[in-house]
Design a protein around this motif. Structure first.
Motif, PDB file in Angstrom:
ATOM      1  N   ALA A  77       0.812  -1.217   0.000  1.00 32.93           N
ATOM      2  CA  ALA A  77       0.000   0.000   0.000  1.00 32.93           C
ATOM      3  C   ALA A  77       0.845   1.266   0.000  1.00 32.93           C
ATOM      4  O   ALA A  77       0.319   2.369  -0.151  1.00 32.93           O
ATOM      5  N   GLY A  78       2.170   1.120   0.177  1.00 32.86           N
ATOM      6  CA  GLY A  78       3.045   2.284   0.200  1.00 32.86           C
ATOM      7  C   GLY A  78       2.963   3.082   1.482  1.00 32.86           C
ATOM      8  O   GLY A  78       3.254   4.275   1.496  1.00 32.86           O
ATOM      9  N   THR A  79       2.584   2.421   2.593  1.00 31.42           N
ATOM     10  CA  THR A  79       2.405   3.133   3.858  1.00 31.42           C
ATOM     11  C   THR A  79       3.364   2.672   4.947  1.00 31.42           C
ATOM     12  O   THR A  79       3.160   2.980   6.108  1.00 31.42           O
ATOM     13  N   LEU A  80       4.397   1.922   4.574  1.00 35.75           N
ATOM     14  CA  LEU A  80       5.381   1.467   5.563  1.00 35.75           C
ATOM     15  C   LEU A  80       6.416   2.573   5.731  1.00 35.75           C
ATOM     16  O   LEU A  80       7.437   2.605   5.052  1.00 35.75           O
ATOM     17  N   ASP A  81       6.156   3.493   6.641  1.00 34.36           N
ATOM     18  CA  ASP A  81       6.930   4.720   6.778  1.00 34.36           C
ATOM     19  C   ASP A  81       8.303   4.445   7.389  1.00 34.36           C
ATOM     20  O   ASP A  81       8.412   3.891   8.485  1.00 34.36           O
ATOM     21  N   GLY A  82       9.339   4.837   6.682  1.00 31.53           N
ATOM     22  CA  GLY A  82      10.692   4.752   7.212  1.00 31.53           C
ATOM     23  C   GLY A  82      11.166   3.348   7.511  1.00 31.53           C
ATOM     24  O   GLY A  82      12.089   3.168   8.307  1.00 31.53           O
TER      25      GLY A  82
END
Length: 247
Positions: free
Chosen positions: A211-216
């Motif tokens: 989803a492209g939401t795995l931040d850092g």
């Protein structure tokens, strides 16, 4: 893929390289699988550079490559890098990915990672001019606690059903009038479940990666909860399920 062609051409031009003045065909096999997304930019560019002799083609064959190229040669993040890293690990290959997602890819274990900020830095690495350091895994912060069943007054039968469903891993359907506490009790369910196992945390994080939401590169350790409207259509439903917001 037309946009990808222009991004690759612009990125190569930005680092002072020009494509040969002839028709170039890029074979994305197998042909029967649909292909879309900007993550093909970097592998196409490296494939061209390998064919032109700028980079050793045999060296590139030992890597899985993902990344979007900017017109200035920068390598932008793309969804699904964690999955690509796990796939590379299973096949005993290295991974080339954007620098911003090196910490995410490092969760795949002991594989060779090349996390480059731009195409020129990547070329310098493969030429041995300026090798890049191996990224380290991102943080795995403790999950943030959500609503607690102690907030629910009364509803002893419903709470008991919630506990049985949580203990046995059962599905649960709640029905009742508005304001009866269904949404609150559903939001309390993750709080009475055990902590995610390492395998479960990796699985949840893979969904966040796609989803492209795995931040850092931070591994997700919280059990996901999504509050959905009953009249929600398919497109926003998929967005909400894959997203990080529980509201």
């Amino acid at each position: 893929m037309a946009e990808s062609r222009e991004r690759v051409r612009g990125a190569l031009s930005a680092i002072g390289l020009a494509l040969p003045p002839k028709r170039i065909v890029v074979n994305l096999s197998p042909a029967d699988l649909p292909k879309e997304g900007s993550h093909y930019d970097l592998p196409i560019a490296l494939g061209l550079l390998g064919a032109m002799g700028v980079v050793d083609a045999e060296t590139l064959a030992s890597y899985v490559v993902v990344g979007e190229l900017g017109l200035d040669g920068r390598i932008a993040p793309t969804p699904g890098v964690l999955l690509a890293a796990l796939h590379a690990s299973e096949r005993d290959l290295g991974l080339v990915c954007p620098a911003a997602q090196g910490a995410e890819a490092a969760w795949a274990g002991s594989i060779e990672l090349v996390a480059a900020p731009d195409l020129m830095a990547l070329l310098d690495h493969f030429r041995g001019v300026r090798p890049m350091a191996q990224p380290v895994p991102g943080e795995a912060p403790a999950p943030v606690s959500g609503p607690d069943l102690r907030q629910v007054k009364g509803q002893e039968t419903a709470k008991r059903a919630l506990e049985i469903a949580a203990a046995g891993g059962h599905n649960l359907k709640m029905a009742g009038p508005p304001g009866a506490g269904k949404s609150l009790m559903a939001a309390c369910l993750p709080g009475i479940l055990p902590d995610l196992s390492p395998a479960e945390a990796l699985e949840v994080s893979m969904v966040a990666s796609v989803a492209g939401t795995l931040d850092g590169g931070r591994l997700s350790r919280a059990r996901p909860f999504r509050r959905l409207r009953p009249d929600m259509s398919v497109s926003p439903l998929v967005t909400r399920v894959l997203g990080t917001s529980g509201a």
